[in-house]
Design a protein around this motif. Sequence first.
Motif, PDB file in Angstrom:
ATOM      1  N   VAL A 129       0.782  -0.922  -0.119  1.00 26.64           N
ATOM      2  CA  VAL A 129      -0.140   0.129   0.022  1.00 26.64           C
ATOM      3  C   VAL A 129       1.024   1.225  -0.052  1.00 26.64           C
ATOM      4  O   VAL A 129       1.913   1.362   0.730  1.00 26.64           O
ATOM      5  N   ILE A 130       0.684   2.147  -1.040  1.00 27.17           N
ATOM      6  CA  ILE A 130       1.465   3.553  -0.982  1.00 27.17           C
ATOM      7  C   ILE A 130       0.573   4.549  -0.449  1.00 27.17           C
ATOM      8  O   ILE A 130      -0.603   4.684  -0.950  1.00 27.17           O
ATOM      9  N   TYR A 131       1.297   5.517   0.344  1.00 28.33           N
ATOM     10  CA  TYR A 131       0.591   6.688   0.943  1.00 28.33           C
ATOM     11  C   TYR A 131       1.484   7.580   1.214  1.00 28.33           C
ATOM     12  O   TYR A 131       2.624   7.482   1.767  1.00 28.33           O
ATOM     13  N   LYS A 132       1.098   8.980   0.379  1.00 26.18           N
ATOM     14  CA  LYS A 132       1.964  10.064   0.534  1.00 26.18           C
ATOM     15  C   LYS A 132       3.649   9.710   0.110  1.00 26.18           C
ATOM     16  O   LYS A 132       4.491  10.242   0.762  1.00 26.18           O
ATOM     17  N   GLY A 133       3.586   8.698  -0.798  1.00 25.89           N
ATOM     18  CA  GLY A 133       4.969   8.576  -1.305  1.00 25.89           C
ATOM     19  C   GLY A 133       5.861   7.542  -0.515  1.00 25.89           C
ATOM     20  O   GLY A 133       6.860   7.506  -0.766  1.00 25.89           O
ATOM     21  N   TYR A 134       5.084   6.795   0.377  1.00 25.74           N
ATOM     22  CA  TYR A 134       5.682   5.833   1.157  1.00 25.74           C
ATOM     23  C   TYR A 134       4.971   4.454   1.055  1.00 25.74           C
ATOM     24  O   TYR A 134       3.745   4.314   0.817  1.00 25.74           O
ATOM     25  N   ALA A 135       5.569   3.563   1.356  1.00 25.28           N
ATOM     26  CA  ALA A 135       4.910   2.019   1.339  1.00 25.28           C
ATOM     27  C   ALA A 135       4.729   1.985   2.798  1.00 25.28           C
ATOM     28  O   ALA A 135       5.467   1.982   3.838  1.00 25.28           O
ATOM     29  N   VAL A 136       3.418   1.609   3.015  1.00 23.57           N
ATOM     30  CA  VAL A 136       2.826   1.441   4.689  1.00 23.57           C
ATOM     31  C   VAL A 136       2.994   0.015   4.943  1.00 23.57           C
ATOM     32  O   VAL A 136       2.685  -0.814   4.256  1.00 23.57           O
ATOM     33  N   VAL A 137       3.667  -0.158   6.038  1.00 25.55           N
ATOM     34  CA  VAL A 137       4.111  -1.721   6.526  1.00 25.55           C
ATOM     35  C   VAL A 137       3.253  -1.936   7.946  1.00 25.55           C
ATOM     36  O   VAL A 137       2.482  -0.907   8.304  1.00 25.55           O
ATOM     37  N   GLY A 138       3.141  -3.222   8.252  1.00 25.29           N
ATOM     38  CA  GLY A 138       2.396  -3.693   9.337  1.00 25.29           C
ATOM     39  C   GLY A 138       2.878  -3.521  10.648  1.00 25.29           C
ATOM     40  O   GLY A 138       2.673  -4.521  11.491  1.00 25.29           O
ATOM     41  N   LEU A 139       3.676  -2.498  10.663  1.00 32.43           N
ATOM     42  CA  LEU A 139       4.201  -2.374  11.916  1.00 32.43           C
ATOM     43  C   LEU A 139       4.072  -0.996  12.534  1.00 32.43           C
ATOM     44  O   LEU A 139       4.590   0.201  11.800  1.00 32.43           O
ATOM     45  N   ASN A 140       3.311  -0.668  13.795  1.00 32.50           N
ATOM     46  CA  ASN A 140       3.047   0.618  14.089  1.00 32.50           C
ATOM     47  C   ASN A 140       3.060   0.555  15.592  1.00 32.50           C
ATOM     48  O   ASN A 140       3.029  -0.184  16.247  1.00 32.50           O
ATOM     49  N   ALA A 141       3.125   2.080  15.912  1.00 37.88           N
ATOM     50  CA  ALA A 141       2.756   2.125  17.376  1.00 37.88           C
ATOM     51  C   ALA A 141       1.447   2.989  17.482  1.00 37.88           C
ATOM     52  O   ALA A 141       1.175   3.753  16.917  1.00 37.88           O
ATOM     53  N   VAL A 142       0.564   2.629  18.468  1.00 38.23           N
ATOM     54  CA  VAL A 142      -0.772   3.207  18.625  1.00 38.23           C
ATOM     55  C   VAL A 142      -0.818   3.975  20.039  1.00 38.23           C
ATOM     56  O   VAL A 142      -0.937   3.590  21.120  1.00 38.23           O
ATOM     57  N   GLY A 143      -0.991   5.252  19.908  1.00 40.44           N
ATOM     58  CA  GLY A 143      -1.400   6.117  20.759  1.00 40.44           C
ATOM     59  C   GLY A 143      -2.488   6.848  20.582  1.00 40.44           C
ATOM     60  O   GLY A 143      -3.469   6.598  19.624  1.00 40.44           O
ATOM     61  N   ALA A 144      -2.861   7.832  21.467  1.00 33.76           N
ATOM     62  CA  ALA A 144      -4.380   8.393  21.202  1.00 33.76           C
ATOM     63  C   ALA A 144      -4.093  10.035  20.829  1.00 33.76           C
ATOM     64  O   ALA A 144      -5.002  10.802  20.892  1.00 33.76           O
TER      65      ALA A 144
END
Length: 180
Positions: A129-144
């Motif tokens: 998945v490409i978004y804003k010129g980057y490949a989005v990967v399935g590793l994230n940090a979730v905050g509020a």
Amino acid sequence: MIVILAGGRSSRMGREKPVLNVGGKPMLLRVYEQAKKAGETIVALSRSTPKTRELCLREGIPFVETPGRGYVEDVGWLLREFGPFVSVSADLPFVKASDIALIRRAFDGRTSLTGVLPLGLVPKDLNPVIYKGYAVVGLNAVGAEGERFFELNNPLLALNVNTPKELKLARRIADLVGER
């Protein structure tokens, strides 16, 4: 805390992805082995993933069952239940403990971090998945409190196994790099 997201319906694959073998072992075990090196880890599953639940029980992997209403809803539920956390998809077979540790160290516990790869690092055969010129990967940090991109540098993070074709590619890569 690190949460492995393993509760999806796997509609494009047609069967539960976390239990599918890559390099001779279920993807969930590959991801769990790396995640637990980086910190306390739990698996989030749902009623859509009974085989994944069986695997967790058999292997002694801690898990929690989410409501299973969808990705956004389940991540929100996990945030309310556990507070801020690092998330990694169970279908990211080439994630490394060092990738998880990088995003974990950068996470301030408030601002969400979306793991991305510069497009120049994405191998040609992959279609992330490409978004804003980057490949989005399935590793994230979730905050509020908002969100920002976090650049990672492991090219194989661009391979999120969602289809039979991607599973075949992941298996070939595991064989090539001797992960069997």
